[in-house]
Design an enzyme around this catalytic site. Structure first.
Site, PDB file in Angstrom:
ATOM      1  N   PHE A 148       0.811  -1.220   0.000  1.00  0.00           N
ATOM      2  CA  PHE A 148       0.000   0.000   0.000  1.00  0.00           C
ATOM      3  C   PHE A 148       0.845   1.272   0.000  1.00  0.00           C
ATOM      4  O   PHE A 148       0.378   2.338  -0.394  1.00  0.00           O
ATOM      5  CB  PHE A 148      -0.924   0.026   1.243  1.00  0.00           C
ATOM      6  CG  PHE A 148      -0.211   0.417   2.511  1.00  0.00           C
ATOM      7  CD1 PHE A 148       0.010   1.756   2.829  1.00  0.00           C
ATOM      8  CD2 PHE A 148       0.278  -0.545   3.396  1.00  0.00           C
ATOM      9  CE1 PHE A 148       0.693   2.116   3.989  1.00  0.00           C
ATOM     10  CE2 PHE A 148       0.962  -0.197   4.542  1.00  0.00           C
ATOM     11  CZ  PHE A 148       1.168   1.140   4.835  1.00  0.00           C
ATOM     12  N   LYS A 172      -1.561  -7.006  -9.109  1.00  0.00           N
ATOM     13  CA  LYS A 172      -2.525  -6.922  -8.009  1.00  0.00           C
ATOM     14  C   LYS A 172      -2.047  -5.833  -7.046  1.00  0.00           C
ATOM     15  O   LYS A 172      -1.085  -6.018  -6.304  1.00  0.00           O
ATOM     16  CB  LYS A 172      -2.629  -8.246  -7.253  1.00  0.00           C
ATOM     17  CG  LYS A 172      -3.831  -8.238  -6.327  1.00  0.00           C
ATOM     18  CD  LYS A 172      -3.706  -9.153  -5.144  1.00  0.00           C
ATOM     19  CE  LYS A 172      -3.042  -8.517  -3.971  1.00  0.00           C
ATOM     20  NZ  LYS A 172      -3.679  -7.349  -3.391  1.00  0.00           N
ATOM     21  N   GLU A 175      -5.207  -3.847  -1.791  1.00  0.00           N
ATOM     22  CA  GLU A 175      -6.666  -3.680  -1.780  1.00  0.00           C
ATOM     23  C   GLU A 175      -7.077  -2.436  -0.989  1.00  0.00           C
ATOM     24  O   GLU A 175      -8.233  -2.054  -0.983  1.00  0.00           O
ATOM     25  CB  GLU A 175      -7.350  -4.933  -1.221  1.00  0.00           C
ATOM     26  CG  GLU A 175      -6.997  -5.311   0.208  1.00  0.00           C
ATOM     27  CD  GLU A 175      -5.725  -6.158   0.320  1.00  0.00           C
ATOM     28  OE1 GLU A 175      -4.765  -5.917  -0.429  1.00  0.00           O
ATOM     29  OE2 GLU A 175      -5.689  -7.054   1.194  1.00  0.00           O
ATOM     30  N   ARG A 176      -6.096  -1.797  -0.324  1.00  0.00           N
ATOM     31  CA  ARG A 176      -6.457  -0.654   0.518  1.00  0.00           C
ATOM     32  C   ARG A 176      -6.497   0.665  -0.241  1.00  0.00           C
ATOM     33  O   ARG A 176      -7.128   1.608   0.201  1.00  0.00           O
ATOM     34  CB  ARG A 176      -5.464  -0.547   1.677  1.00  0.00           C
ATOM     35  CG  ARG A 176      -5.591  -1.744   2.609  1.00  0.00           C
ATOM     36  CD  ARG A 176      -4.778  -1.572   3.836  1.00  0.00           C
ATOM     37  NE  ARG A 176      -3.592  -2.391   3.791  1.00  0.00           N
ATOM     38  CZ  ARG A 176      -2.761  -2.552   4.808  1.00  0.00           C
ATOM     39  NH1 ARG A 176      -3.002  -1.946   5.931  1.00  0.00           N
ATOM     40  NH2 ARG A 176      -1.703  -3.318   4.706  1.00  0.00           N
ATOM     41  N   SER A 225       5.286  -7.203   3.158  1.00  0.00           N
ATOM     42  CA  SER A 225       5.894  -7.534   4.448  1.00  0.00           C
ATOM     43  C   SER A 225       6.687  -8.843   4.346  1.00  0.00           C
ATOM     44  O   SER A 225       6.422  -9.685   3.480  1.00  0.00           O
ATOM     45  CB  SER A 225       4.816  -7.643   5.518  1.00  0.00           C
ATOM     46  OG  SER A 225       3.864  -8.599   5.121  1.00  0.00           O
ATOM     47  N   CYS A 280       9.829   1.362   3.370  1.00  0.00           N
ATOM     48  CA  CYS A 280      10.710   0.237   3.702  1.00  0.00           C
ATOM     49  C   CYS A 280      12.139   0.704   3.872  1.00  0.00           C
ATOM     50  O   CYS A 280      12.970  -0.012   4.401  1.00  0.00           O
ATOM     51  CB  CYS A 280      10.635  -0.826   2.619  1.00  0.00           C
ATOM     52  SG  CYS A 280      11.372  -0.296   1.075  1.00  0.00           S
ATOM     53  N   GLU A 380       9.812  -4.599  12.689  1.00  0.00           N
ATOM     54  CA  GLU A 380       9.479  -3.447  11.845  1.00  0.00           C
ATOM     55  C   GLU A 380       8.196  -2.817  12.391  1.00  0.00           C
ATOM     56  O   GLU A 380       7.169  -3.504  12.525  1.00  0.00           O
ATOM     57  CB  GLU A 380       9.257  -3.903  10.401  1.00  0.00           C
ATOM     58  CG  GLU A 380       8.946  -2.751   9.467  1.00  0.00           C
ATOM     59  CD  GLU A 380       8.672  -3.204   8.022  1.00  0.00           C
ATOM     60  OE1 GLU A 380       7.970  -4.207   7.835  1.00  0.00           O
ATOM     61  OE2 GLU A 380       9.162  -2.530   7.106  1.00  0.00           O
TER      62      GLU A 380
HETATM   63  P1  NAD Z   1       1.479  -6.744   3.031  1.00  0.00           P
HETATM   64  O1  NAD Z   1       2.478  -7.813   3.091  1.00  0.00           O
HETATM   65  O2  NAD Z   1       0.394  -6.728   4.029  1.00  0.00           O
HETATM   66  O3  NAD Z   1       0.747  -6.737   1.597  1.00  0.00           O
HETATM   67  C1  NAD Z   1       1.481  -6.722   0.388  1.00  0.00           C
HETATM   68  C2  NAD Z   1       0.654  -7.385  -0.696  1.00  0.00           C
HETATM   69  O4  NAD Z   1       0.458  -8.768  -0.343  1.00  0.00           O
HETATM   70  C3  NAD Z   1      -0.737  -6.778  -0.843  1.00  0.00           C
HETATM   71  O5  NAD Z   1      -1.064  -6.728  -2.203  1.00  0.00           O
HETATM   72  C4  NAD Z   1      -1.640  -7.742  -0.084  1.00  0.00           C
HETATM   73  O6  NAD Z   1      -2.933  -7.816  -0.632  1.00  0.00           O
HETATM   74  C5  NAD Z   1      -0.935  -9.073  -0.231  1.00  0.00           C
HETATM   75  N1  NAD Z   1      -1.079  -9.928   0.952  1.00  0.00           N
HETATM   76  C6  NAD Z   1      -1.219  -9.544   2.236  1.00  0.00           C
HETATM   77  N2  NAD Z   1      -1.284 -10.613   3.051  1.00  0.00           N
HETATM   78  C7  NAD Z   1      -1.174 -11.696   2.249  1.00  0.00           C
HETATM   79  C8  NAD Z   1      -1.151 -13.094   2.496  1.00  0.00           C
HETATM   80  N3  NAD Z   1      -1.264 -13.592   3.723  1.00  0.00           N
HETATM   81  N4  NAD Z   1      -1.020 -13.932   1.443  1.00  0.00           N
HETATM   82  C9  NAD Z   1      -0.896 -13.449   0.198  1.00  0.00           C
HETATM   83  N5  NAD Z   1      -0.910 -12.133  -0.096  1.00  0.00           N
HETATM   84  C10 NAD Z   1      -1.041 -11.259   0.914  1.00  0.00           C
HETATM   85  O7  NAD Z   1       2.297  -5.347   3.054  1.00  0.00           O
HETATM   86  P2  NAD Z   1       1.699  -3.883   3.145  1.00  0.00           P
HETATM   87  O8  NAD Z   1       1.185  -3.646   4.522  1.00  0.00           O
HETATM   88  O9  NAD Z   1       0.801  -3.597   1.998  1.00  0.00           O
HETATM   89  O10 NAD Z   1       3.028  -3.025   2.889  1.00  0.00           O
HETATM   90  C11 NAD Z   1       3.941  -2.727   3.906  1.00  0.00           C
HETATM   91  C12 NAD Z   1       5.108  -3.702   3.919  1.00  0.00           C
HETATM   92  O11 NAD Z   1       5.770  -3.715   2.664  1.00  0.00           O
HETATM   93  C13 NAD Z   1       6.183  -3.305   4.926  1.00  0.00           C
HETATM   94  O12 NAD Z   1       6.650  -4.462   5.553  1.00  0.00           O
HETATM   95  C14 NAD Z   1       7.261  -2.674   4.071  1.00  0.00           C
HETATM   96  O13 NAD Z   1       8.546  -2.709   4.644  1.00  0.00           O
HETATM   97  C15 NAD Z   1       7.176  -3.533   2.853  1.00  0.00           C
HETATM   98  N6  NAD Z   1       7.761  -2.861   1.702  1.00  0.00           N
HETATM   99  C16 NAD Z   1       8.939  -3.351   1.217  1.00  0.00           C
HETATM  100  C17 NAD Z   1       9.560  -2.715   0.139  1.00  0.00           C
HETATM  101  C18 NAD Z   1      10.858  -3.234  -0.412  1.00  0.00           C
HETATM  102  O14 NAD Z   1      11.263  -2.800  -1.479  1.00  0.00           O
HETATM  103  N7  NAD Z   1      11.555  -4.136   0.252  1.00  0.00           N
HETATM  104  C19 NAD Z   1       8.968  -1.591  -0.444  1.00  0.00           C
HETATM  105  C20 NAD Z   1       7.751  -1.141   0.082  1.00  0.00           C
HETATM  106  C21 NAD Z   1       7.155  -1.778   1.145  1.00  0.00           C
END
Ligand code: NAD
Length: 495
Positions: A148, A172, A175-176, A225, A280, A380
């Protein structure tokens, strides 16, 4: 009120799953609904991408790049609208959203570098009369799953070079906050990107599961994450897909005693609290080396305390809300845990927390005297919370960084060139900053964390991206020469 559904093969497609509310984080009020997808929606999008791949992959590189120029212009021409959508659904300040969309235009521009980056080696005369060369092919349908926190920039980082290389994409978004990306997909179609080259599917875990299982998805690029990144990588690789999975971070900024305290404090504050700490690559731990601890904490605290906190209607705001009610509560719990574990909360943003029903705000928070075993160092937090660890020596600072499970970025502020060089070698992280607090590289260099911050062999952009997004054949070619045997027959013999 808007309802967001899929964008497949150049048009909106109804979504088969349930509705989920989308909120404006600045107000906490519902701002629309997203219709989540089911397996069959993924199948439709993958079919569209697979069908489009036939022609798109055969189009000349320069013709594909011409389309990339067109879609870059389409985003540039509509940037104000996209910025507004990012502000409304992500809660970013106008400055943060503007920076994101500006970088996004640059990212599309960077995809044109595929012309140079995708060139392959050719060796003439590996043996007499024999030449060897590599031929590059796009992998096919690339699926991208996005977080997001950069709802435009990260999806475009994941998809633009893929498209330039001749692949087609099923993306994809989170969804938020999918509105900005959906509008971009429409703009791309209006600008002439062929139908099916860039498809957007709404959804949650169910959609991700189907993407992982789908036999026609050749590669997956995931950003989110760490636990989800790890799972997507393991399950995708087990199904013989190429998978890049980028996870969370806990980034350290080491401040050496020879640093100008004002310079270091300004950098720490902007990198820890920009985008409400939801980056991140945000600095989430300052490691103060030597006697500077008290001065440094005071300098950071005085600056952080004066950051104006506010939402969408507050032009002076420099720190906006976090993404959701759930995030707000989780961050508040992290601060409470730190206090219970014996750390000192020198600036407590939970005062903002009391604004129930007015958006999801946490003010700048500073936690001092954090030790490596505390949750405030281990986990984190992904909010406007900065932990301070105090150590006596450079070597101890390196140990602190090494103890972390994460390894996205690490930075050092020092005037000592030899310490800076040692830090580059010693710090266990994929991105290193020397007197630069957030070492997010420009797009012509690669990005990937170490340790639990990334599960991948290839970086996200730069030269590495080409290797992830294409596969090569190595051709060994013996050239035969025609020999005229008689007036009418020709026979080929080796040279
Ligand atoms: P998230 O892991 O909750 O969601 C990321 C994506 O995965 C979304 O599209 C979500 O719908 C999907 N998702 C969520 N739970 C899932 C599951 N159990 N099974 C399959 N798909 C699932 O992350 P977020 O809250 O949207 O974003 C924040 C996180 O992303 C933080 O941990 C941040 O550090 C990380 N991030 C990393 C980078 C990088 O380049 N390393 C860049 C930006 C954000």
């Amino acid at each position: 009120m808007s309802e967001f559904t899929h964008f497949i093969s150049g048009r909106s497609e109804p979504s088969s799953g349930k509705s989920m509310p989308i909120y404006n984080p600045s107000t906490g009020k519902e701002a629309g609904k997203v219709k989540l997808g089911l397996e069959k929606d993924v199948d439709l999008a993958v079919l569209a991408a697979k069908t489009a791949f036939r022609n798109w992959s055969k189009l000349g590189l320069q013709q594909r790049i011409d389309k990339i120029y067109d879609i870059r212009q389409a985003l540039a021409d509509n940037r104000e609208q996209i910025i507004q959508l990012v502000v409304e659904q992500t809660g970013k300040t106008l400055a943060d959203a503007t920076a994101e969309v500006t970088r996004s235009v640059e990212i599309i521009g960077h995809a044109t570098a595929t012309t140079v980056l995708s060139a392959t080696p050719y060796t003439r005369g590996v043996a007499t009369g024999i030449n060897t060369y590599e031929v590059r092919y796009p992998v096919g349908v690339v699926a991208a799953i996005s977080p997001f926190n950069f709802p435009v920039m990260i999806p475009l980082l994941q998809s633009m070079m893929a498209i330039a290389c001749g692949n087609t994409v099923v993306l994809k978004p989170s969804e938020r906050n999918p509105a900005a990306l959906l509008r971009i997909a429409e703009l791309f179609t209006e600008a002439g990107l062929p139908d099916g080259v860039f498809n957007v599917v709404m959804g949650d875990r169910l959609v991700v599961d189907r993407i992982i299982e789908h036999p026609d998805v050749a590669a997956i690029t995931f950003v989110g994450s760490t636990p989800v990144a790890r799972e997507v990588r393991e399950r995708g690789v087990a199904r013989k897909k190429r998978v890049q999975a980028f996870g969370g971070g806990k980034n350290h900024l080491v401040i050496m005693p020879d640093t100008d305290i004002d310079f270091a404090a300004n950098a720490a504050v902007s990198s820890a609290f920009g985008a409400a700490g939801q980056r991140c690559m945000a600095v989430s731990v300052v490691v103060a080396v030597g006697e500077i601890g008290d001065f440094l904490v005071e300098a950071i605290k005085s600056r952080a305390a004066s950051i104006p906190v506010g939402g969408i209607d507050d032009a002076s705001a420099q720190l906006g809300p976090v993404i959701s009610e759930q995030s707000k509560r989780r961050i508040a719990d992290c601060i409470e845990t730190a206090a219970n574990e014996g750390a000192e909360i020198v600036l407590d943003g939970r005062a903002e927390f009391s604004k129930e029903g007015e958006g999801w705000y946490i003010g700048p928070t500073i936690i001092d005297h954090v030790s490596p075993d505390m949750a405030a160092h281990r986990d984190e937090i992904f909010g406007p919370v900065l932990s301070i660890v105090r150590v006596d020596t450079y070597e101890e600072a390196i140990e602190i960084i090494s103890a972390s499970d994460f390894g996205n970025g690490a930075a050092i502020f020092t005037r000592d060139g030899s310490i800076a060089t040692r830090f580059t070698d010693d710090a266990q992280a994929g991105q290193i900053g020397i007197n630069v607090p957030i070492p997010s590289p420009v797009y012509f260099h690669g990005f990937a964390g170490w340790k639990d911050s990334a599960f991948t062999e290839t970086k996200m952009h730069g030269r590495d991206a080409i290797d992830f997004l294409t596969r090569t054949k190595t051709v060994t070619n013996r050239t035969l020469e025609p020999i005229v045997k008689s007036d009418v027959t020709m026979e080929f013999v080796t040279r």
